[in-house]
Design an enzyme around this catalytic site. Structure first.
Site, PDB file in Angstrom:
ATOM      1  CB  SER A  94    -102.672  39.541 -44.839  1.00 55.83           C
ATOM      2  OG  SER A  94    -102.676  40.563 -45.806  1.00 55.83           O
ATOM      3  CG  ASP A 224    -109.672  39.085 -49.146  1.00 59.82           C
ATOM      4  OD1 ASP A 224    -109.732  40.316 -49.284  1.00 59.82           O
ATOM      5  OD2 ASP A 224    -108.693  38.503 -48.639  1.00 59.82           O
ATOM      6  CG  HIS A 252    -107.832  40.819 -46.162  1.00 59.05           C
ATOM      7  ND1 HIS A 252    -107.215  39.960 -47.055  1.00 59.05           N
ATOM      8  CD2 HIS A 252    -106.821  41.390 -45.450  1.00 59.05           C
ATOM      9  CE1 HIS A 252    -105.909  40.025 -46.897  1.00 59.05           C
ATOM     10  NE2 HIS A 252    -105.644  40.878 -45.927  1.00 59.05           N
TER      11      HIS A 252
END
Length: 275
Positions: A94, A224, A252
């Protein structure tokens, strides 16, 4: 510098030993890698899972971290400290992709391969905020449900802060992850700065000759809900030569929703002689 670290296991002539450095995403910490770190260590690899400044178990508040450089300092220091000739496998999740990009630019000779796991992947020759702005398109406040959006710093030029809300985590971040990991995440997340006004984030710091010269692999989390698969592939396309591999059934948080598959994939990537 807070970290989870372990040395490689029993020596074997048949198994390649690697040093994996794991970088967490926004609001998270080294703790989120516990499943993957355990699997990699069990396979005989060395693992260093880092807390960025103001995150995880590190002291201080994330909102008070003065700059993106300071935020990324634990990673930059860890890579700089690698012994001469040693190359590590850097793995970012991320928001951690931007710290990874900075480390690649500073120390390309110390990175065997850079792995972006549904991570923000900046483009060489563009500010790192460019990627963030692309990701934010079409996401109004309602998208983030019960997350807390705030401001910090200079009141005349404030920076944004962000903290995941439990409903948002359950619906858009951990929706395919085990419930016990969602419970852990809700208990452990901390507020983070976005660094949208930061000099490094807005500067021309990533070059094709350094950042762009490191072998890069993008792992797409196909399910995701926060960062759709097509957006992940778009970012990879900004960087010619990036290898792209899809991870089916991953939300995610692939380190929770698909820990075994992600761990095996990381070892496969590290063993690839392209690096």
């Amino acid at each position: 510098m807070a970290s989870l670290s372990a040395s490689s296991g029993t020596e074997s002539g048949e198994t390649q030993r690697h040093h994996f450095v794991l970088i967490h995403g926004v609001c998270h910490g080294a703790w989120c890698w516990y499943r993957v770190a355990t699997a990699l260590e069990a396979a005989g690899h060395r693992v260093t899972a880092l807390d960025m400044a103001g995150c995880g178990a590190s002291p201080g508040r994330g909102e008070e971290v003065a700059s993106f450089e300071e935020y990324s300092r634990p990673l930059l220091d860890a890579v700089a400290a690698l012994p001469g000739g040693e190359k590590a496998v850097l793995v970012a999740h991320s928001f951690g992709g931007q710290s990874l990009a900075l480390a690649m630019e500073r120390y390309p000779e110390k990175v065997a391969v850079a792995v972006f796991v549904t991570a923000t992947m900046p483009a060489a020759g563009k500010p790192m905020t460019y990627a963030f702005k692309q990701l934010s398109q079409g996401k109004g406040p309602d998208f983030f449900l019960d997350s807390t959006l705030g401001t910090t710093g200079d009141p005349h030029n404030p920076d944004k802060t962000f903290l995941f809300g439990p409903k948002y985590m359950a619906r858009r971040v951990y929706q395919l992850s085990p419930p016990e990991d969602l419970t852990l995440g809700i208990a452990m997340v901390r507020p983070s700065r976005r660094f949208l006004n930061d000099e490094t984030m807005n500067g021309d710091v990533l070059t094709a000759g350094r950042y762009g010269a490191v072998r890069r692999v993008y792992i797409v989390a196909e399910e995701d809900e926060w960062k759709p698969a097509e957006t992940q592939r778009l970012m990879a396309s900004w960087n010619p030569g990036t290898e792209v591999v899809g991870l089916q059934g991953a939300d995610h948080m692939p380190m929770f929703s698909k820990p075994r598959e992600l761990s095996e994939l990381l070892m496969e990537i590290a063993n690839d002689k392209q690096s």
